[in-house]
Design an enzyme around this catalytic site. Structure first.
Site, mmCIF file in Angstrom:
data_model
loop_
_atom_site.group_PDB
_atom_site.id
_atom_site.type_symbol
_atom_site.label_atom_id
_atom_site.label_comp_id
_atom_site.label_asym_id
_atom_site.label_seq_id
_atom_site.Cartn_x
_atom_site.Cartn_y
_atom_site.Cartn_z
ATOM 1 N N GLU A 71 17.037 30.414 75.525
ATOM 2 C CA GLU A 71 18.221 29.901 76.175
ATOM 3 C C GLU A 71 17.611 28.570 76.670
ATOM 4 O O GLU A 71 16.714 28.302 77.281
ATOM 5 C CB GLU A 71 18.446 30.929 77.327
ATOM 6 C CG GLU A 71 19.535 30.459 78.286
ATOM 7 C CD GLU A 71 20.966 29.964 77.805
ATOM 8 O OE1 GLU A 71 21.430 30.801 76.965
ATOM 9 O OE2 GLU A 71 21.507 28.937 77.979
ATOM 10 N N ASN A 108 14.622 24.906 73.266
ATOM 11 C CA ASN A 108 15.651 24.367 72.456
ATOM 12 C C ASN A 108 15.274 24.792 71.096
ATOM 13 O O ASN A 108 14.540 24.237 70.480
ATOM 14 C CB ASN A 108 15.517 22.813 72.606
ATOM 15 C CG ASN A 108 16.659 22.019 71.888
ATOM 16 O OD1 ASN A 108 17.162 22.690 70.863
ATOM 17 N ND2 ASN A 108 17.021 20.981 72.323
ATOM 18 N N ALA A 109 16.237 25.590 70.798
ATOM 19 C CA ALA A 109 15.932 26.414 69.177
ATOM 20 C C ALA A 109 16.191 25.589 68.153
ATOM 21 O O ALA A 109 15.685 25.481 66.946
ATOM 22 C CB ALA A 109 16.599 27.782 69.296
ATOM 23 N N ASP A 131 28.238 27.623 72.029
ATOM 24 C CA ASP A 131 28.865 26.488 72.309
ATOM 25 C C ASP A 131 29.873 25.945 71.449
ATOM 26 O O ASP A 131 29.415 25.375 70.366
ATOM 27 C CB ASP A 131 28.204 25.472 73.020
ATOM 28 C CG ASP A 131 28.751 24.482 73.832
ATOM 29 O OD1 ASP A 131 30.007 24.037 73.501
ATOM 30 O OD2 ASP A 131 27.989 23.598 74.797
ATOM 31 N N GLU A 207 27.862 39.793 77.611
ATOM 32 C CA GLU A 207 28.713 39.288 78.971
ATOM 33 C C GLU A 207 29.934 38.370 78.234
ATOM 34 O O GLU A 207 31.087 38.461 78.881
ATOM 35 C CB GLU A 207 27.955 38.138 79.760
ATOM 36 C CG GLU A 207 26.900 38.950 80.671
ATOM 37 C CD GLU A 207 25.716 39.631 79.919
ATOM 38 O OE1 GLU A 207 25.416 39.222 78.774
ATOM 39 O OE2 GLU A 207 24.938 40.442 80.369
ATOM 40 N N GLU A 208 29.797 37.502 77.274
ATOM 41 C CA GLU A 208 30.710 36.884 76.835
ATOM 42 C C GLU A 208 31.781 37.813 75.932
ATOM 43 O O GLU A 208 32.821 37.483 76.074
ATOM 44 C CB GLU A 208 30.270 35.814 75.793
ATOM 45 C CG GLU A 208 30.459 34.270 75.621
ATOM 46 C CD GLU A 208 31.227 33.682 76.884
ATOM 47 O OE1 GLU A 208 32.081 33.493 76.836
ATOM 48 O OE2 GLU A 208 30.459 33.435 77.929
#
Lengths: 230, 434
Positions: A71, A108-109, A131, A207-208
């Site tokens: 994340e 930052n994948a 996103d 959650e989303e």
């Protein structure tokens, strides 16, 4: 903050190479102190894990796998860290994995995935409600692009699976288009989706996902298998 | 005074130089100028086009918004009449104190057969291919432009494929494209579907190479310490990464000796690394601190925002590495210094070992090497160019040809203030804020 720019130079911690990564801090339960090495390695990654709901539900289903959430947002990462510590505490005396097999890392994948994982290390990669980056000129910031898929293919082993789910139709079509085009991925059919327990967990446990459920929104799912190199 | 060379490139017989938007070719047998090309492209045209497109897009967006709101509130009077729907797009002009915009030639490279020169221009973000026409038919100008291909983002590095049929270009956005040189049609490149490969980081260098078994590879480096090796042209297959750098990478070199298996890399770190890229092995690291620290100057001071309390923090970076094929060595330039290091690859190609450091009267801007000579471009108003004999590793004294080249080179400026940027590699350093 709801968003983070994947292109900027955040003060991130990432290993120089996968060999430099000290996993014992993340999964102390699986660290063999006598031989000074991990007796398991991470095989499931949840990219953009958000509040960690997916990992929490995957944990008991995959007691033999280590699961890592990545994340980019600091506060969200801190929250998930605390959540996992609490879960481990509460379940100390349970028979199951006690959530020892999940953890989160701020990272930052899109830039540094190969710094964390060896070639062909992963079995599953999840992209849950990423996103959408609606603006045309922001499309390169999307988590699935032609060029990034080659990196995901590099860390996935043959037969490994990419899971995608989103409530944004435009983004779904984008991901499907790019995955379809990529020579190292093959789309999996609805029979797979029906029978795969990860698909079910991914649909209902994040959650989303729950938010979309409450708002009676659509969820779009597609899964892809890593093909052997031609 | 003359403007120092920003870029130089030599084949042994020819010397190519780039300063601002001007490209020259000198004959190293006579010192005569035998080729020139000046980029006269007016970048305001492309900006105009862009502004117009954006204007149209916004108008369309406003229209659709309007029609939506109108359907909701129909009796709302249209208070504001749109001022000018078909006005000419205005070119944004930078305000006072805005940084200067430079349009210069960013890269000089030769094709593998040394019959073409490939450059990058800033003005229209193009890669340009020149055939070197030595027949002298072209009014004494050996540069014959055969392709000018614009790219969607600013190109940073350009090379040709192993068989010289394609140009391969990496841009500031991290993407790499390839284009057929002989295809007369210019491609309209789409940054979504056309890239051969991409990094989520600025692309800083790239090499296309092949092994004995004819398997071709493309090696790409970025600002986030990565050296990525992918198959070519099936670049969706990433073969491996070479991990070890802790700062940006500015330069990689594959010398021809030892079957193209060696790779040397450098950038923002205080070391350069020798790799066997085929095996993915780090063979040696050469530490630079002790060598270079006595030669650092005020140009190396860290910017004030990141400076320490004593105000004496200095940083340096490797701006150029070239292979010296004749003596199994490399020449290494640290940006904004007057030192050039000749480093030998010794111990059966396993070790990096200092052979010699050569000092110059002024800072070095750039270097290039042919089989016999290293050419050194200097930051100096009277002596812009000098050469080193590779055999002796001595600076050539009284060099008539070099003097002739300098006489025939005439990019004049009134003062140093008019110089284009000579030292730019340091800007790649990451300054993370949060």
């Amino acid at each position: 903050r709801a968003h983070s720019n994947p292109f900027s130079d955040h003060r991130l911690e990432y290993p120089i190479s996968p060999n430099h990564m000290d996993w014992s801090k993340f999964y102390p339960y699986y660290y063999d102190e006598i031989n000074n090495k991990m007796n398991k390695q991470v095989t499931i990654a949840d990219i953009g894990c958000g509040f960690g709901g997916l990992m929490v539900d995957l944990s008991p289903e995959f007691p033999n796998n280590l699961i890592l959430g990545m994340e980019i947002r600091v506060q969200v990462t801190n929250y998930v860290e605390d959540r996992i510590i609490a879960l481990r505490q509460q379940n100390l005396n349970n028979d199951s994995t006690n959530y020892q097999n999940i953890n989160v890392i701020r990272g930052n994948a899109m830039k540094f995935l190969p710094n964390f994982f060896q070639k062909s290390q992963l079995e599953k990669i999840f992209f849950c409600f990423p996103d959408p980056h609606f603006k045309q000129r922001k499309h390169k910031a999307r988590i699935v692009t032609n060029t990034l898929l080659s990196e995901y293919a590099y860390v996935l082993k043959e037969g490994g699976i990419i899971y995608t789910i989103t409530d944004v139709l435009d983004l779904h079509e984008w991901m499907v288009k790019h995955l379809d085009q990529h020579p190292l991925f093959e789309r999996l059919d609805e029979v797979f989706e029906k029978n795969d327990k990860c698909v079910e967990i991914m649909t209902y446990s994040t959650e989303e996902g729950k938010k979309v459920e409450r708002n009676k929104g659509q969820k779009y799912i597609k899964c892809y298998k890593r093909l052997p190199n031609p | 005074m003359k403007h120092p060379f920003q870029l130089i490139l030599s084949t042994g017989n020819l010397l190519f130089t780039a300063t601002k938007n001007e490209l020259y070719v000198f004959d190293l047998k006579s010192g005569n100028k035998i080729g020139e090309w000046i980029d006269t492209f007016d970048s305001t045209e492309t900006i105009k086009e862009k502004v117009k497109k954006e204007q149209e897009r916004q108008l369309k967006e406003n229209e659709s918004k309007k029609s939506k709101t109108e359907s909701l509130e129909e009796d709302e009077p249209t208070k504001k009449k749109r001022k000018s729907n078909n006005s000419e797009p205005k070119i944004p002009t930078p305000g006072e104190g805005a940084p200067t915009i430079y349009n210069y030639i960013r890269s000089l490279k030769l094709s593998n057969d040394e019959k073409s020169l490939i450059i990058i221009t800033d003005s229209d973000k193009s890669g340009i291919v020149f055939k070197l026409d030595l027949s002298n038919k072209n009014n004494g100008n050996i540069l014959k432009l055969i392709k000018r291909q614009p790219f969607p983002k600013r190109p940073n590095v350009i090379v040709t494929s192993n068989d010289d049929s394609e140009i391969v270009m990496g841009d500031k956005f991290g993407d790499v494209y390839k284009i057929q040189i002989n295809d007369p049609e210019l491609k309209k490149l789409d940054s979504e579907s056309d890239p051969l490969l991409g990094h989520v980081s600025m692309l800083t260098d790239l090499i296309v190479t092949k092994q004995d078994n004819d398997q071709e590879f493309i090696i790409t480096t970025d600002r986030d310490e990565h050296i990525r090796i992918s198959k070519f042209p099936s670049s969706f297959i990433i073969d491996k990464f070479l991990f070890g750098h802790e700062s940006f990478i500015s330069n990689i070199v594959i010398p021809k000796f030892n079957n193209n298996q060696l790779l040397i890399s450098g950038g923002g770190d205080n070391f350069i690394t020798l790799w066997n890229w085929v095996k993915g092995e780090e063979l040696d690291r050469f530490q630079l601190d002790d060598l270079i620290k006595p030669h650092l100057n005020e140009l190396h001071l860290t910017p004030s925002r990141f400076q320490n309390e004593e105000n004496n923090l200095k940083e340096y970076c490797v701006s150029k590495i070239v292979a010296l094929e004749k003596i199994n060595s490399i020449a290494v330039l640290i940006e904004s210094t007057n030192q050039l290091f000749i480093i030998k690859i010794s111990d059966n190609f396993q070790k990096l070992e200092l052979d010699k450091s050569i000092q110059f009267d002024s800072n070095i801007v750039t270097i290039t090497a042919s089989y016999e000579k290293v050419f050194v471009g200097l930051d100096n108003d009277s002596n812009l160019l000098t050469s080193i004999d590779i055999e002796t590793r001595e600076i050539d004294q009284s060099n008539d040809i070099i003097n002739k080249v300098q006489e025939n080179y005439s990019v004049e400026v009134n003062s140093r203030d008019e110089f284009y940027p000579l030292y730019t590699t340091y800007q790649l350093r990451k300054r993370s804020e949060h």
